[in-house]
Design a protein around this motif. Structure first.
Motif, PDB file in Angstrom:
ATOM      1  N   ASP A  41       0.831  -1.201   0.000  1.00 53.99           N
ATOM      2  CA  ASP A  41       0.000   0.000   0.000  1.00 53.99           C
ATOM      3  C   ASP A  41       0.868   1.254   0.000  1.00 53.99           C
ATOM      4  O   ASP A  41       1.997   1.257   0.514  1.00 53.99           O
ATOM      5  CB  ASP A  41      -0.905   0.025   1.233  1.00 53.99           C
ATOM      6  N   VAL A  42       0.320   2.330  -0.548  1.00 57.56           N
ATOM      7  CA  VAL A  42       1.068   3.570  -0.595  1.00 57.56           C
ATOM      8  C   VAL A  42       0.907   4.349   0.706  1.00 57.56           C
ATOM      9  O   VAL A  42      -0.174   4.382   1.304  1.00 57.56           O
ATOM     10  CB  VAL A  42       0.632   4.430  -1.804  1.00 57.56           C
ATOM     11  N   ASP A  43       1.994   4.927   1.157  1.00 55.46           N
ATOM     12  CA  ASP A  43       2.005   5.810   2.322  1.00 55.46           C
ATOM     13  C   ASP A  43       2.542   7.157   1.845  1.00 55.46           C
ATOM     14  O   ASP A  43       3.730   7.281   1.564  1.00 55.46           O
ATOM     15  CB  ASP A  43       2.896   5.232   3.413  1.00 55.46           C
ATOM     16  N   ILE A  44       1.652   8.122   1.708  1.00 56.71           N
ATOM     17  CA  ILE A  44       2.041   9.433   1.197  1.00 56.71           C
ATOM     18  C   ILE A  44       2.410  10.330   2.379  1.00 56.71           C
ATOM     19  O   ILE A  44       1.599  10.519   3.288  1.00 56.71           O
ATOM     20  CB  ILE A  44       0.907  10.059   0.370  1.00 56.71           C
ATOM     21  N   THR A  92      -0.642 -17.444   3.483  1.00 60.45           N
ATOM     22  CA  THR A  92      -0.639 -16.359   4.458  1.00 60.45           C
ATOM     23  C   THR A  92      -0.590 -15.051   3.675  1.00 60.45           C
ATOM     24  O   THR A  92      -0.091 -14.994   2.546  1.00 60.45           O
ATOM     25  CB  THR A  92       0.574 -16.425   5.412  1.00 60.45           C
ATOM     26  N   GLY A  93      -1.117 -14.014   4.274  1.00 61.26           N
ATOM     27  CA  GLY A  93      -1.136 -12.720   3.598  1.00 61.26           C
ATOM     28  C   GLY A  93      -0.866 -11.596   4.572  1.00 61.26           C
ATOM     29  O   GLY A  93      -1.036 -11.749   5.784  1.00 61.26           O
ATOM     30  N   ALA A  94      -0.423 -10.472   4.032  1.00 65.05           N
ATOM     31  CA  ALA A  94      -0.123  -9.316   4.870  1.00 65.05           C
ATOM     32  C   ALA A  94      -0.229  -8.054   4.028  1.00 65.05           C
ATOM     33  O   ALA A  94      -0.218  -8.097   2.797  1.00 65.05           O
ATOM     34  CB  ALA A  94       1.276  -9.435   5.473  1.00 65.05           C
ATOM     35  N   THR A  95      -0.330  -6.943   4.717  1.00 68.00           N
ATOM     36  CA  THR A  95      -0.330  -5.630   4.083  1.00 68.00           C
ATOM     37  C   THR A  95       0.781  -4.799   4.693  1.00 68.00           C
ATOM     38  O   THR A  95       0.921  -4.750   5.922  1.00 68.00           O
ATOM     39  CB  THR A  95      -1.675  -4.919   4.282  1.00 68.00           C
ATOM     40  N   VAL A  96       1.583  -4.160   3.859  1.00 71.03           N
ATOM     41  CA  VAL A  96       2.624  -3.257   4.341  1.00 71.03           C
ATOM     42  C   VAL A  96       2.485  -1.946   3.584  1.00 71.03           C
ATOM     43  O   VAL A  96       1.956  -1.910   2.468  1.00 71.03           O
ATOM     44  CB  VAL A  96       4.036  -3.843   4.158  1.00 71.03           C
ATOM     45  N   SER A  97       2.967  -0.884   4.182  1.00 68.01           N
ATOM     46  CA  SER A  97       2.889   0.436   3.564  1.00 68.01           C
ATOM     47  C   SER A  97       4.288   0.998   3.362  1.00 68.01           C
ATOM     48  O   SER A  97       5.195   0.740   4.158  1.00 68.01           O
ATOM     49  CB  SER A  97       2.076   1.396   4.439  1.00 68.01           C
ATOM     50  N   ALA A  98       4.447   1.758   2.287  1.00 69.34           N
ATOM     51  CA  ALA A  98       5.728   2.405   2.021  1.00 69.34           C
ATOM     52  C   ALA A  98       5.500   3.636   1.164  1.00 69.34           C
ATOM     53  O   ALA A  98       4.504   3.731   0.437  1.00 69.34           O
ATOM     54  CB  ALA A  98       6.675   1.440   1.309  1.00 69.34           C
ATOM     55  N   GLU A  99       6.409   4.572   1.274  1.00 72.68           N
ATOM     56  CA  GLU A  99       6.370   5.723   0.388  1.00 72.68           C
ATOM     57  C   GLU A  99       6.752   5.274  -1.024  1.00 72.68           C
ATOM     58  O   GLU A  99       7.551   4.332  -1.181  1.00 72.68           O
ATOM     59  CB  GLU A  99       7.332   6.802   0.884  1.00 72.68           C
ATOM     60  N   PRO A 100       6.219   5.883  -2.051  1.00 70.94           N
ATOM     61  CA  PRO A 100       6.445   5.409  -3.426  1.00 70.94           C
ATOM     62  C   PRO A 100       7.906   5.165  -3.805  1.00 70.94           C
ATOM     63  O   PRO A 100       8.217   4.118  -4.406  1.00 70.94           O
ATOM     64  CB  PRO A 100       5.805   6.509  -4.279  1.00 70.94           C
ATOM     65  N   PRO A 101       8.859   6.036  -3.449  1.00 72.52           N
ATOM     66  CA  PRO A 101      10.243   5.760  -3.850  1.00 72.52           C
ATOM     67  C   PRO A 101      10.858   4.550  -3.158  1.00 72.52           C
ATOM     68  O   PRO A 101      11.893   4.045  -3.591  1.00 72.52           O
ATOM     69  CB  PRO A 101      10.988   7.044  -3.448  1.00 72.52           C
ATOM     70  N   LEU A 102      10.216   4.086  -2.068  1.00 69.43           N
ATOM     71  CA  LEU A 102      10.790   3.004  -1.267  1.00 69.43           C
ATOM     72  C   LEU A 102      10.117   1.656  -1.504  1.00 69.43           C
ATOM     73  O   LEU A 102      10.399   0.687  -0.789  1.00 69.43           O
ATOM     74  CB  LEU A 102      10.705   3.368   0.221  1.00 69.43           C
ATOM     75  N   PHE A 103       9.228   1.578  -2.484  1.00 71.46           N
ATOM     76  CA  PHE A 103       8.557   0.301  -2.750  1.00 71.46           C
ATOM     77  C   PHE A 103       9.563  -0.814  -3.040  1.00 71.46           C
ATOM     78  O   PHE A 103       9.422  -1.937  -2.563  1.00 71.46           O
ATOM     79  CB  PHE A 103       7.604   0.444  -3.935  1.00 71.46           C
ATOM     80  N   GLY A 104      10.570  -0.517  -3.856  1.00 74.31           N
ATOM     81  CA  GLY A 104      11.554  -1.543  -4.213  1.00 74.31           C
ATOM     82  C   GLY A 104      12.351  -2.014  -3.014  1.00 74.31           C
ATOM     83  O   GLY A 104      12.566  -3.216  -2.828  1.00 74.31           O
ATOM     84  N   ASP A 105      12.797  -1.075  -2.171  1.00 72.08           N
ATOM     85  CA  ASP A 105      13.560  -1.439  -0.983  1.00 72.08           C
ATOM     86  C   ASP A 105      12.724  -2.277  -0.020  1.00 72.08           C
ATOM     87  O   ASP A 105      13.205  -3.266   0.555  1.00 72.08           O
ATOM     88  CB  ASP A 105      14.042  -0.180  -0.255  1.00 72.08           C
TER      89      ASP A 105
END
Length: 278
Positions: A41-44, A92-105
């Motif tokens: 998920d995106v975290d703006i 199993t499933g999960a949701t994590v959030s990251a800022e757009p530039p950090l999706f790859g990391d």
């Protein structure tokens, strides 16, 4: 020891295609593996400053964008959980959030805890490309890149891009679960792209695979005027392969990846499933 695959779903600005669910289920069934799916998920970041105050409604727009991203990810998780249950696959499933530039990391960090990452790629989805690059070059795990617009072919017919390099050898090692199930393996060596250690390295490697009981043969490839990725994928398809195994060339220059031609090509224009390993 049970092994599993990681399936990262991108959700912003465009979501992974629903076809990735079916493709991941097919791969997990073929390999006999569990699935761990993650919605990214995106975290703006909060932009509470003069600009945001001048732009009426910006905080609401941010919340709406994040909610849409979460809803797309949740829908994909529901879909793959239902498909896994129907197929008898542990899930199993999960949701994590990251800022757009950090999706790859963030995706690379997650992939380190799993045996294989299965990534859906579409030429127009830049976030999926970012996630693929992050996992290939940052996780230490192999990545199976699946074009979302193409049907999953016969994974037991495999082409190996072989140039005798370290990364090619690493890719072959990471592809062992597929090679052990292969009905046919063709070793592709491009002979007119760069100097090779010797002219017979493809034949020698095919012979080593055959000595291990695998049905392997060598096939020299002339690139001609084609991009190297197009030459490899085209020849693999012409030989009846449903999977291309190749090493990922690239290094980081101030956090921007400088990619080899074949790696850049399969990430930009994938036409078949590619197992990429660095």
């Amino acid at each position: 020891m049970r092994q599993d695959i990681l399936v990262p779903f991108v959700t912003y600005p465009d979501a992974s295609a629903r076809t990735l669910v079916d493709q991941a289920i097919a791969v997990a069934t073929y390999l006999g593996r569990d699935i761990h799916a993650v919605a990214l998920d995106v975290d703006i970041p909060d932009v509470s400053n003069l600009v945001s105050r001048l732009l009426i409604g910006l905080p609401d727009m941010i919340r709406e964008t994040e909610a849409d991203s979460h809803a797309r990810g949740a829908a994909l998780l529901v879909a793959i959980e239902a498909a896994a249950s129907k197929s008898g696959i542990r899930f199993t499933g999960a949701t994590v959030s990251a800022e757009p530039p950090l999706f790859g990391d963030r995706a690379a960090e997650l992939a380190r805890y799993h045996d294989l990452a299965v990534i859906g790629l579409e030429a127009s989805n830049d976030t999926a490309r970012l996630v693929a690059e992050g996992i290939v070059f940052g996780s230490g795990r192999p990545a199976l890149l699946l074009p979302e617009a193409a049907a999953l072919g016969a994974l037991d017919r495999i082409a190996i891009a072989w140039d005798g390099s370290r990364v090619a050898a690493r890719a072959v090692s990471d592809a062992q679960p597929f090679l052990e199930r292969a009905a046919e393996i063709v070793v592709l060596t491009v002979t007119d792209e760069k100097p090779l250690a010797d002219a017979g390295l493809g034949e020698r490697f095919a012979a080593r695979l055959a000595a291990k009981g695998l049905a392997a043969r060598a096939m020299p490839v002339l690139r001609g005027s084609r991009p190297i990725a197009a030459a490899l994928q085209g020849e693999a398809a012409a030989q009846g392969a449903g999977l291309l195994v190749m090493g990922g060339y690239g290094h980081s220059r101030l956090r921007d990846f400088v990619l080899g031609g074949a790696t850049e090509g399969v990430l930009s224009e994938p036409t078949m499933p590619v197992l990429l390993s660095h």
